[in-house]
Design a protein around this motif. Structure first.
Motif, PDB file in Angstrom:
ATOM      1  N   MET A 225      -6.289   7.643  -0.446  1.00 36.90           N
ATOM      2  CA  MET A 225      -6.795   7.206   0.853  1.00 36.90           C
ATOM      3  C   MET A 225      -7.079   8.392   1.771  1.00 36.90           C
ATOM      4  O   MET A 225      -7.944   8.315   2.632  1.00 36.90           O
ATOM      5  CB  MET A 225      -5.813   6.244   1.518  1.00 36.90           C
ATOM      6  CG  MET A 225      -5.804   4.874   0.868  1.00 36.90           C
ATOM      7  SD  MET A 225      -4.861   3.638   1.773  1.00 36.90           S
ATOM      8  CE  MET A 225      -3.183   4.097   1.395  1.00 36.90           C
TER       9      MET A 225
ATOM     10  N   THR B 295      -9.739   2.563   0.096  1.00 36.84           N
ATOM     11  CA  THR B 295      -8.676   1.638   0.479  1.00 36.84           C
ATOM     12  C   THR B 295      -9.187   0.202   0.390  1.00 36.84           C
ATOM     13  O   THR B 295      -8.498  -0.681  -0.119  1.00 36.84           O
ATOM     14  CB  THR B 295      -8.209   1.921   1.927  1.00 36.84           C
ATOM     15  OG1 THR B 295      -7.877   3.300   2.035  1.00 36.84           O
ATOM     16  CG2 THR B 295      -7.022   1.065   2.300  1.00 36.84           C
TER      17      THR B 295
ATOM     18  N   LEU C 206       0.815  -1.222   0.000  1.00 37.62           N
ATOM     19  CA  LEU C 206       0.000   0.000   0.000  1.00 37.62           C
ATOM     20  C   LEU C 206       0.848   1.272   0.000  1.00 37.62           C
ATOM     21  O   LEU C 206       0.358   2.334   0.339  1.00 37.62           O
ATOM     22  CB  LEU C 206      -0.925   0.022   1.227  1.00 37.62           C
ATOM     23  CG  LEU C 206      -1.997  -1.045   1.298  1.00 37.62           C
ATOM     24  CD1 LEU C 206      -2.721  -0.993   2.632  1.00 37.62           C
ATOM     25  CD2 LEU C 206      -2.977  -0.898   0.158  1.00 37.62           C
TER      26      LEU C 206
END
Length: 174
Positions: A94, A101, A85
């Protein structure tokens, strides 16, 4: 007057179908302690990912939270799927729409689960592509989202057929 019982029946059926459609496919009682446990729930995880993508963020019955919790519990211990990520654009997305997400992780995980034959054939760029496409899809369908120029840029690249190349070149520049 015979029309009223039919209308009531149709109304009740509509309500019951709507309620049933909102219940998440999370297993009622699950245990995630051994690697075999994680493998056992892979089909459930895919069902939860699909359900999360179809269910609006503002669902009021708490089922999204239950589904998110199950998915996060599975992801955090899965011996077969690991998601990266750390991409800058993903971090920016995000910040604006945190729920995206789950869309990214869902798209990535679903690709990983459905396409794996062995560890050497896993294509991280295709997994990221699936994650970004899931973000685009959810962003476009979600009414309660914040406008995000990054997602809109990804959507434009995707519509031009350039998203996969962008992932391979731009995200590879880290």
């Amino acid at each position: 007057m015979k029309v009223i019982p039919y209308l009531v029946t149709i109304f009740l059926l509509t309500i019951s179908l709507n309620c049933a459609a909102q219940l998440s496919p999370v297993p009622k009682s699950y245990s995630l302690t051994t690697p075999e446990d994680y493998n056992k729930y892979e089909k459930d995880v895919i069902n939860v990912i699909n359900w999360l993508e179809q269910t609006p963020w503002n669902s009021k019955n708490g089922e999204r939270q239950i589904a998110n919790s199950f998915f996060l519990a599975w992801m955090s211990g899965s011996p077969t799927v690991t998601i990266e990520l750390g991409d800058k654009i993903l971090m920016e997305i995000m910040e604006k729409n945190k729920e995206l997400t789950f869309s990214y992780m869902g798209g990535y995980a679903k690709y990983a689960l459905q396409s794996r034959t062995d560890k050497t054939s896993f294509d991280i760029n295709k997994a990221k592509l699936a994650g970004f496409k899931a973000i685009i899809s959810k962003y476009n369908s979600e009414k309660k989202r914040s406008k995000d120029k990054n997602v809109e840029m990804l959507a434009e690249l995707d519509s031009e057929g350039k998203l996969e190349n962008w992932i391979a070149t731009e995200l590879g520049k880290k």
